[in-house]
Write a protein that holds these residues in place. Structure first.
Motif, PDB file in Angstrom:
ATOM      1  N   ARG A 392       0.837  -1.215   0.000  1.00  0.00           N
ATOM      2  CA  ARG A 392       0.000   0.000   0.000  1.00  0.00           C
ATOM      3  C   ARG A 392       0.867   1.259   0.000  1.00  0.00           C
ATOM      4  O   ARG A 392       0.553   2.252  -0.657  1.00  0.00           O
ATOM      5  N   MET A 393       1.977   1.206   0.730  1.00  0.00           N
ATOM      6  CA  MET A 393       2.872   2.377   0.733  1.00  0.00           C
ATOM      7  C   MET A 393       3.497   2.602  -0.645  1.00  0.00           C
ATOM      8  O   MET A 393       3.643   3.738  -1.087  1.00  0.00           O
ATOM      9  N   HIS A 485      11.846   4.679   4.760  1.00  0.00           N
ATOM     10  CA  HIS A 485      11.206   5.615   3.827  1.00  0.00           C
ATOM     11  C   HIS A 485       9.712   5.324   3.837  1.00  0.00           C
ATOM     12  O   HIS A 485       9.312   4.183   3.623  1.00  0.00           O
ATOM     13  N   MET A 486       8.907   6.339   4.114  1.00  0.00           N
ATOM     14  CA  MET A 486       7.451   6.083   4.152  1.00  0.00           C
ATOM     15  C   MET A 486       6.643   7.323   3.784  1.00  0.00           C
ATOM     16  O   MET A 486       7.094   8.453   3.992  1.00  0.00           O
ATOM     17  N   GLN A 518       7.020  12.777   2.486  1.00  0.00           N
ATOM     18  CA  GLN A 518       7.835  11.566   2.492  1.00  0.00           C
ATOM     19  C   GLN A 518       8.845  11.642   3.619  1.00  0.00           C
ATOM     20  O   GLN A 518       9.583  12.620   3.737  1.00  0.00           O
ATOM     21  N   LEU A 519       8.851  10.625   4.449  1.00  0.00           N
ATOM     22  CA  LEU A 519       9.820  10.572   5.543  1.00  0.00           C
ATOM     23  C   LEU A 519      10.965   9.657   5.132  1.00  0.00           C
ATOM     24  O   LEU A 519      10.727   8.572   4.581  1.00  0.00           O
ATOM     25  N   ARG A 520      12.169  10.107   5.379  1.00  0.00           N
ATOM     26  CA  ARG A 520      13.336   9.258   5.094  1.00  0.00           C
ATOM     27  C   ARG A 520      14.343   9.280   6.241  1.00  0.00           C
ATOM     28  O   ARG A 520      15.083   8.331   6.440  1.00  0.00           O
ATOM     29  N   SER A 544      -1.395   6.041   6.553  1.00  0.00           N
ATOM     30  CA  SER A 544      -0.557   5.920   5.360  1.00  0.00           C
ATOM     31  C   SER A 544       0.700   5.096   5.561  1.00  0.00           C
ATOM     32  O   SER A 544       1.407   4.811   4.590  1.00  0.00           O
ATOM     33  N   ALA A 545       1.012   4.696   6.785  1.00  0.00           N
ATOM     34  CA  ALA A 545       2.156   3.807   7.038  1.00  0.00           C
ATOM     35  C   ALA A 545       1.868   2.999   8.299  1.00  0.00           C
ATOM     36  O   ALA A 545       1.202   3.487   9.212  1.00  0.00           O
TER      37      ALA A 545
END
Ligand code: 0A1
Ligand code: ZN
Length: 877
Positions: A392-393, A485-486, A518-520, A544-545
């Motif tokens: 899904r991500m 990463h999400m 976006q998280l990294r 979302s995550a």
């Protein structure tokens, strides 16, 4: 586990097979005194080497063996408990064997077994080796031709994969049929069914105009319960064409429903075998939750035809390649068929209830495990449900069109192959020119990340600074975690309740609504500008995550979001957070000996929700329902079983008193609106009706009569069961009579009797364990039927925390004893019952010791199966 344990299988040890099998010819002669299985394998050496052929085989009695047409002398082959070794094969060879097996004695329900007289198979993951000697691994794909011989009276129906190509009779009332499957497949997708079954038929015309015969086989008398499954199948076939461009590829698609099945269902090529629970339904016998389950499992198995069968797994470490992706596809399908928000909430509830504890406990593993002892133990919520979240991500990061380009490329490249998760991710990247390098960590890193968020509004420059820190707790064997990463979907809500336009510092234009950040990094900061007033942040929209969000939001903001969040998932989530906050506050009060007082704001927020006539009643039902005890427990450092239970009961009753009139009005309106049947509006109305009943039944004056009236009306099973659950948990004088009446009414209907067991096993009463002990001795109870085991013992251990965790340890003792008893006949199902014990670290010292003692008792049992040994010993860590 010691590193050099020979029982442990490691991903890094993967080697291509020494031999390939091009063609298999099976001859299965079914009989009452055992079944004879003849096999003719056309083999080819894979590469230049001199290694012998080593085939898997377990519990097979060898009758004959021949290589290239010549019978093999005893010295030319070796047999042990798990393998057959043959030396001296040429580059190409034909090996013929014949063996005898005993389907009637097969209680593990793996390989060929009998369910209520019907012969059926379950070959995933490694069941085919219990039928004949074979290279029982998914990267060996062969074309199968299967002849079944059986009795014309007791096995008039004889099925296998593909198409029937010949048939005839042999005298003495026996007949035979030959099936041919044109698609090469791994052995785990083989199936055979034979018995006296009724068939319900329909057809589907594919978009290229091919007509496919659809057949559902059931035990006689169940023909009128197949309609919903058939409709779901046709919807799934059309949906896969429309959304993924995937058409069905054989002329027949068959489903068989059996009573005894270890899991939900199995996607064998062209011949799905189902647990009857996921096929048989009519409104009188099945609840709306059952109807939804049927729709999604039928779709799930059908979708495997492409994601699993046409493109399959190289080895079992790749299980999430087919399962995560197929769960994601069935979730998308159900969201399209019904309310998307309600479906998303149900999926997240399931993830939190089953996967989060796994990820935070001794059995934590990444969606792609690196080692296992018994692969059957890795059909887990992590591989399935978290695996689906990972897909899904990717879908979120690439968008709907990008994801479709990626799946098209995946099918184009790998049709007919056995591949890896890496092949899937690479196709997604290549089709989109994207970089999922860091994202790959989701496949190998276990544990649920925490997202620790804070928001700062600066009135002077009109900016809002959002800071997000990510931290994944250590899991067994993985002390250090790298940042993931999400996608992180957020919105900022203005005072009027509308989403504010969002512009990050440095950007030129703003867009209203949800923004996917976006998280990294371990810590990320986002500064939103042009924010005219202090906003209410709505974070992790749509979930979302798969993370735990930690964001201290005042109760007023949560109540505001319950009313205004444009994201329905987050409206519900805000209600949950507010309820968690209130209930955990009450738990603290109770522990400190303070009197319990329900804060006004919760009743007001729920009252406002009840007044919202425009909202989806199903969403409202979910918002009204307080988090369950198992969910509340996840928020406590040391779980206080009794306090959680008492406080929740207190809150339900206090809310019922405060909201009485509105609950009653909604209850009556829903009851009037609902019609029996599987239409969305009626199902939603029943959902809300039953959510209101859960409150109303707590009222001293009208609670009992309301629940009893609903029970006695016997309108739909959804209403009957909701009422019976209230009655079973009560001390009302009608309790025993109602339970006896229900049993008498449904005694010949096993799927309904399962509900009767569960409703008693999950009743929150001080004497539930005594009832459960009595039920375990009831004439309808048997350890031989997995559904019955789950209905009584599984439900008790996983869904009745006060009874299972009884302070004297009697709940633990009961479950451990049954696990040991069941291990002797069905290790796979026994191993699945251990999970609640694995959570021992979360409880007080006295309970910890009692749970550990039961795990030690299990591990020390002589002759324990690999399945139970692996789970129980890992749970001790
Ligand atoms: N592949 C099936 C589930 C399944 C897995 C294992 C089984 O036996 C060990 C049986 C069924 C699915 O995902 O539906
Ligand atoms: Zn599956």
């Amino acid at each position: 586990m010691p590193q050099n344990n020979p029982d442990v299988i490691h991903l890094e040890d993967y080697r291509v097979p020494d031999f390939l099998i091009e063609h298999v010819e099976l001859h299965v002669d079914l009989g009452d005194g055992g079944t004879r299985v003849g096999s003719r394998l056309t083999l080819r050496r894979n590469g230049e080497h001199g290694r012998p052929l080593v085939l898997h085989g377990e519990g097979l009695e060898l009758l004959s063996i021949a290589l290239d047409g010549k019978s093999l002398a005893a010295g030319r082959y070796r047999l042990d408990d798990e393998t057959l070794t043959v030396e001296g094969l040429g580059a190409e060879a034909v090996l013929e064997t014949e063996c005898r097996i005993d389907p009637d004695g097969n209680t593990a329900l793996e390989g060929l077994y009998r369910s209520n007289g019907t012969f059926c198979t379950q070959c995933e993951a490694e069941g085919f080796r219990k039928i004949t000697w074979y290279l029982d691994r998914p990267d060996v794909m062969a074309r199968f031709r299967t002849t079944i011989v059986g009795d014309r009276t007791t096995q008039p129906v004889m099925l296998s994969n593909g198409n029937p190509v010949a048939s005839g009779t042999t005298g003495d009332n026996r007949h035979w049929v030959t099936w041919e499957d044109p698609f090469p497949k791994p052995s785990y997708l083989f199936a055979l069914v034979a018995g006296d079954l009724a068939v319900v038929e329909d057809s589907f015309t594919t978009r290229s105009g091919r007509e496919v015969a659809l057949r559902i086989y059931v035990e006689h008398g169940n023909e009128d319960r197949c309609g919903h499954a058939m409709t779901a199948l046709k919807h799934a076939m059309a949906w896969d064409e429309r959304v993924y461009g995937r058409e069905y590829d054989l002329d027949i698609f068959m489903i068989v429903a059996v009573s005894d099945f270890n899991m939900g269902a199995m996607e064998n090529k062209g011949l799905n075998v189902f647990n009857a629970k996921y096929i048989l339904a009519k409104p009188e016998t099945a609840t709306d939750v059952d109807f939804d389950g049927i729709e999604s499992v039928v779709a799930h198995e059908y979708f495997h035809n492409w994601t699993g069968n046409r493109v399959t797994c190289r080895d079992w470490f790749q299980l999430t390649l087919k399962e995560g992706l197929t769960v994601f596809r069935d979730q998308q399908f159900s969201a399209d068929m019904n309310s998307a928000a309600v479906k998303r909430i149900a999926d997240v509830q399931r993830l939190r209830a089953a996967q989060f504890p796994e990820d935070g406990g001794p059995l934590a593993h990444p969606i792609q495990p690196q080692s296992y002892i018994e692969i059957n133990n890795f059909y887990t919520a992590t591989v399935y449900e978290k695996g689906a979240e990972v897909i899904r991500m990717i879908h979120r990061l690439l968008g709907t069109d990008g994801f479709r380009k990626g799946s098209d490329l995946y099918f184009e490249r790998h049709d007919g192959q056995a591949v890896t998760t890496e092949d899937f991710v690479a196709a997604m990247e290549d089709a989109n020119d994207a970089d999922l390098g860091q994202f790959r960590r989701w496949y190998v890193q276990a544990g649920t990340p925490r997202l620790i968020c804070s928001g700062d509004y600066d009135a002077a420059d009109g900016s809002y600074l959002l800071t997000v820190r990510q931290e994944t707790p250590a899991t067994p064997g993985q002390p250090e975690k790298a940042p993931l990463h999400m996608p992180f979907a957020v919105g900022l809500i203005g005072r009027d309740g509308a989403d504010l336009p969002l512009r990050l510092a440095g950007e030129n234009s703003a867009e209203a609504g949800t923004r996917v950040l976006q998280l990294r990094e371990a810590e990320s900061r986002f500064r939103f500008v042009d924010i005219p007033e202090r906003p209410v942040a709505s974070l992790l929209r749509g979930f979302s995550a798969p993370v735990r969000l930690e964001f201290a939001q005042p109760a007023e903001d949560l109540a505001f979001r319950m009313a205004h969040d444009s994201d329905d998932f987050n409206r519900w989530e805000a209600a949950q957070e507010l309820q968690n906050k209130v209930l955990l506050g009450l738990v603290a009060d109770r522990r400190a000996g303070r009197p319990l007082v329900l804060p006004d704001m919760l009743a007001e927020a729920l009252g406002t929700a009840l007044d919202d006539d425009g909202a989806d009643p199903s969403l409202l039902a979910l918002m009204l329902t307080l988090p369950g005890e198992v969910m509340l427990a996840q928020h406590m450092e040391v779980i206080d079983v009794e306090a959680i239970h008492d406080v929740r009961e207190f809150a339900v009753k206090a809310l019922a008193e405060r909201l009485r009139d509105r609950l009653l009005a909604r209850y009556r309106a829903c009851h009037a609106a609902a019609r029996p049947g599987f239409d969305g509006a009626s199902m939603a109305a029943r959902h809300l009706q039953n959510a209101c009943l859960a409150y109303l039944s707590q009222l001293d004056d009208i609670g009992r009569e309301t629940a009893l009236a609903q029970y006695r009306e016997r309108r739909t099973m959804t209403e009957t069961m909701a009422a019976l659950a209230r009655i079973a948990a009560s001390d009302w004088p009608e309790r025993d009579e109602a339970l006896a009446d229900f049993h008498a009414a449904w005694r010949n209907d096993p799927l309904v009797i399962d509900k009767w067991f569960t409703v008693q096993a999950t009743a929150a009463r001080a004497d539930t364990l005594e009832h459960v002990l009595a039920l375990a001795g009831h004439e309808d109870f048997t350890l031989r039927n997995p559904n019955r085991v789950r209905a009584l013992i599984g439900a008790f251990a996983s869904a009745n925390p006060t009874a299972f965790h009884r302070a004297d340890g009697a709940g633990y003792d009961f479950v451990a004893e049954r696990i040991l008893a069941l291990d002797a006949s069905n290790p796979q199902v026994a191993a699945r019952l251990i999970a609640p014990f694995g959570q021992w670290r979360r409880y007080d010292k006295a309970r910890q010791e009692r749970m550990l003692n039961q795990l030690k008792r299990i591990v020390s049992q002589p002759g324990l199966s690999k399945d139970v040994r692996e789970v129980a010993s890992k749970s001790l860590n």
